[in-house]
Design an enzyme around this catalytic site. Structure first.
Site, short mmCIF file in Angstrom:
data_model
loop_
_atom_site.label_atom_id
_atom_site.label_comp_id
_atom_site.label_asym_id
_atom_site.label_seq_id
_atom_site.Cartn_x
_atom_site.Cartn_y
_atom_site.Cartn_z
N ASP A 1 -0.19 5.23 0.95
CA ASP A 1 -0.46 6.16 2.05
C ASP A 1 -0.59 5.40 3.37
OD1 ASP A 1 -0.74 7.67 -0.22
OD2 ASP A 1 -2.49 8.77 0.48
N ASP B 1 -1.53 -0.88 5.95
CA ASP B 1 -1.90 -0.39 7.28
C ASP B 1 -3.39 -0.39 7.54
OD1 ASP B 1 -2.16 1.80 5.33
OD2 ASP B 1 -2.71 2.99 7.08
N ASP C 1 0.86 -1.17 0.00
CA ASP C 1 0.00 0.00 0.00
C ASP C 1 0.91 1.23 0.00
OD1 ASP C 1 -2.40 1.63 0.52
OD2 ASP C 1 -1.60 1.80 2.55
#
Length: 235
Positions: free
Chosen positions: A30, A186, A28
């Site tokens: 951001d 995250d 991922d």
């Protein structure tokens, strides 16, 4: 054996250091590779101001991110805003993005070192983000030139995670397969997309989702420090 800093989450997936089966690591963006929150807050509040809406706190914007621009704007504008108003604010967000971009963005500690180690050891590396595709490519090139073998953001061909379409296409592009991949992220969407294709997931606690979210989603492994990533594959 796993390093003591690597904490198994609920329903752990066994990933041994030195595993020869893993040949690709997909990230991922951001909240995983880059701390983009300061720029997201500045840009989102600029859109809200120009649209005549109240601004949002950093904590509020943090709670809105992870599912793409339209979802962020839909949550940021006042309740009851018309679909047309949401769409107009979303278009303004993308229009203003070049003015704000990534001026305040920074890689998380340990990320450059971890990527360099994985690259050195021959692992295929990719980014799969819910940020719109042009911005994803721009920011990855700015911070990690030449590092990744594939980079994809949200587009008609790469729908937002947890839709598995983009992950499967990226795996094919890398010459890998779900069972030979670690997906690192995250957020709940990151863990869900890995689970959707039976890939192994690594949740990171330094980002936007938080430990409780990662555990609730069943992240295979949860780590606190990016420098521990190479150990998962024996790099």
């Amino acid at each position: 054996m796993l390093d003591s800093a690597l904490r198994p989450a609920a329903a752990p997936v066994s990933v041994s250091a030195g595993s020869s089966s893993i040949n690709a690591v997909i990230f991922d963006l951001d909240g995983t590779l880059l701390n983009t929150l300061p720029d997201l807050v500045a840009l989102t509040n600029a859109v809200l101001r120009e649209s005549g809406y109240p601004q949002r706190t950093t904590e509020e914007v943090l709670s809105f991110v992870g599912s793409g621009v339209l979802a962020l704007i839909r949550l940021a504008v006042p309740a009851g805003t018309s679909p047309e108003g949401v769409e107009a604010a979303s278009r303004l967000w993308q229009k203003l993005y070049p003015q704000y971009g990534y001026r305040l963005t920074e890689p998380y500690p340990g990320i450059p070192e971890a990527l360099a180690r994985l690259k050195e050891k021959g692992f295929k590396l990719a980014v799969l983000s819910n940020k719109f595709d042009a911005a994803t490519r721009e920011v990855v090139e700015a911070f990690f030139p030449g590092v990744f073998d594939a980079v994809h953001g949200e587009s008609p061909d790469y729908p937002r995670k947890p839709d598995p379409t983009g992950l499967l296409k990226t795996l094919d592009e890398l010459g890998s397969a779900p069972e030979r991949c670690l997906f690192v992220g995250d957020s709940s969407n990151d863990i869900r997309v890995a689970r959707a294709v039976d890939a192994q997931s690594v949740g990171v606690t330094w980002g936007y989702g938080g430990l409780d979210v990662l555990r609730a989603e069943g992240a295979g492994i949860v780590i606190d420090d990016a420098r521990e990533l190479p150990a998962l594959v024996g790099a």
